[in-house]
Design a protein around this motif. Sequence first.
Motif, mmCIF file in Angstrom:
data_model
loop_
_atom_site.group_PDB
_atom_site.id
_atom_site.type_symbol
_atom_site.label_atom_id
_atom_site.label_comp_id
_atom_site.label_asym_id
_atom_site.label_seq_id
_atom_site.Cartn_x
_atom_site.Cartn_y
_atom_site.Cartn_z
ATOM 1 N N UNK A 66 0.861 -1.176 0.000
ATOM 2 C CA UNK A 66 0.000 0.000 0.000
ATOM 3 C C UNK A 66 0.895 1.223 0.000
ATOM 4 N N UNK A 67 0.358 2.330 -0.453
ATOM 5 C CA UNK A 67 1.173 3.509 -0.741
ATOM 6 C C UNK A 67 0.546 4.751 -0.120
ATOM 7 N N UNK A 68 1.357 5.531 0.593
ATOM 8 C CA UNK A 68 0.940 6.856 1.043
ATOM 9 C C UNK A 68 1.935 7.874 0.541
ATOM 10 N N UNK A 69 1.425 8.892 -0.121
ATOM 11 C CA UNK A 69 2.241 10.000 -0.608
ATOM 12 C C UNK A 69 1.799 11.269 0.117
ATOM 13 N N UNK A 70 2.766 12.004 0.638
ATOM 14 C CA UNK A 70 2.487 13.219 1.407
ATOM 15 C C UNK A 70 2.989 14.421 0.614
ATOM 16 N N UNK A 71 2.073 15.172 0.075
ATOM 17 C CA UNK A 71 2.316 16.402 -0.681
ATOM 18 C C UNK A 71 3.453 16.282 -1.690
ATOM 19 N N UNK A 72 3.190 15.493 -2.708
ATOM 20 C CA UNK A 72 4.120 15.382 -3.831
ATOM 21 C C UNK A 72 3.303 15.299 -5.109
ATOM 22 N N UNK A 73 3.627 16.110 -6.082
ATOM 23 C CA UNK A 73 2.967 16.050 -7.380
ATOM 24 C C UNK A 73 3.700 15.065 -8.283
ATOM 25 N N UNK A 74 2.997 14.407 -9.199
ATOM 26 C CA UNK A 74 3.678 13.496 -10.120
ATOM 27 C C UNK A 74 4.565 14.221 -11.123
ATOM 28 N N UNK A 75 4.358 15.530 -11.272
ATOM 29 C CA UNK A 75 5.210 16.348 -12.138
ATOM 30 C C UNK A 75 5.283 17.747 -11.555
ATOM 31 N N UNK A 80 4.049 25.273 -13.138
ATOM 32 C CA UNK A 80 4.345 26.294 -14.148
ATOM 33 C C UNK A 80 3.187 26.500 -15.110
ATOM 34 N N UNK A 81 2.142 25.662 -15.012
ATOM 35 C CA UNK A 81 0.994 25.816 -15.881
ATOM 36 C C UNK A 81 0.581 24.496 -16.499
ATOM 37 N N UNK A 82 -0.653 24.418 -17.007
ATOM 38 C CA UNK A 82 -1.203 23.147 -17.499
ATOM 39 C C UNK A 82 -0.526 22.615 -18.756
ATOM 40 N N UNK A 83 0.186 23.448 -19.490
ATOM 41 C CA UNK A 83 0.820 22.985 -20.726
ATOM 42 C C UNK A 83 2.298 22.644 -20.535
ATOM 43 N N UNK A 84 2.802 22.712 -19.304
ATOM 44 C CA UNK A 84 4.221 22.462 -19.055
ATOM 45 C C UNK A 84 4.580 21.014 -19.370
ATOM 46 N N UNK A 85 5.773 20.826 -19.914
ATOM 47 C CA UNK A 85 6.319 19.506 -20.181
ATOM 48 C C UNK A 85 7.742 19.456 -19.627
ATOM 49 N N UNK A 86 8.320 18.260 -19.602
ATOM 50 C CA UNK A 86 9.710 18.149 -19.167
ATOM 51 C C UNK A 86 10.602 19.005 -20.056
ATOM 52 N N UNK A 87 10.356 18.973 -21.373
ATOM 53 C CA UNK A 87 11.188 19.744 -22.303
ATOM 54 C C UNK A 87 11.075 21.238 -22.044
ATOM 55 N N UNK A 88 9.886 21.718 -21.726
ATOM 56 C CA UNK A 88 9.715 23.162 -21.512
ATOM 57 C C UNK A 88 10.280 23.610 -20.167
ATOM 58 N N UNK A 180 -5.933 21.489 -8.187
ATOM 59 C CA UNK A 180 -4.570 21.102 -8.550
ATOM 60 C C UNK A 180 -4.332 19.624 -8.276
ATOM 61 N N UNK A 181 -4.668 19.176 -7.075
ATOM 62 C CA UNK A 181 -4.367 17.792 -6.698
ATOM 63 C C UNK A 181 -5.314 16.796 -7.367
ATOM 64 N N UNK A 182 -6.573 17.151 -7.506
ATOM 65 C CA UNK A 182 -7.499 16.250 -8.192
ATOM 66 C C UNK A 182 -7.090 16.073 -9.651
ATOM 67 N N UNK A 183 -6.685 17.153 -10.283
ATOM 68 C CA UNK A 183 -6.228 17.056 -11.660
ATOM 69 C C UNK A 183 -4.939 16.272 -11.786
ATOM 70 N N UNK A 184 -4.024 16.483 -10.846
ATOM 71 C CA UNK A 184 -2.724 15.824 -10.905
ATOM 72 C C UNK A 184 -2.849 14.316 -10.808
#
Length: 221
Positions: A66-75, A80-88, A180-184
């Motif tokens: 089982x997994x618990x994550x405490x305040x970490x986004x997957x990206x 920086x905004x909804x269109x951000x990518x690793x390259x940008x 933010x978190x629901x979308x992430x």
Amino acid sequence: MRGFGGDAPGLNAEGPIFEPMMREIADYIDDCIVDQGRPAPAVIGHSLGGLTAMMIAARAPKEVGRLMVVDSLPFFGMLFGPTATVASVEPQAAAMQTMLAARDSAEADERTLQMMSATDAGRAQVKAWTQAANAKVAAQLMYDDMTTDLRPELGAIAAPFTMLYPLDASVMPEAMVDGLYKGAFAAAKTVTLKRIDGSRHFIMLDQPEVFADAVDEFLVD
């Protein structure tokens, strides 16, 4: 992690840290727990530790019960905004790495500390931790974090997944934080989001009793 807590940085000051650390932890779980016939453990990670935990759960699912994550986004780049990518984001990540690595200390500045904790005592604790960290290691980890995007892998997490996230309405409106978190984590099939009000990034420092109760519930659920 070498380079934190006053330890000598070793190779952590010279190259990528995040993925090698993830592999080391996954291998440890496999060799010392799962292959010994014991159940896959509960894994809890905060911030970069949360990103590490998500990566292990997605790429080595048999290693995480089982997994618990405490305040970490997957990206991180989502900030920086909804269109951000690793390259940008990469040029900004590289510039920040260069800036942080050139400093004599990894000590967090006052603006950063304000985001870390809602209390004077919490900020003092975080400041002490950053003072003990190697600047080059902290810089490399920041780069690794900013250039890692786990969003496409969230669907591979099969373990029950609890995600704790903070809310301090004086910093960011409730609706914006929830969105933010629901979308992430929309692609995570097994996730349960739990908001901890009256806290900032170090939830465990700002709301220790609420955090402890959440961990107890996660472990016995």
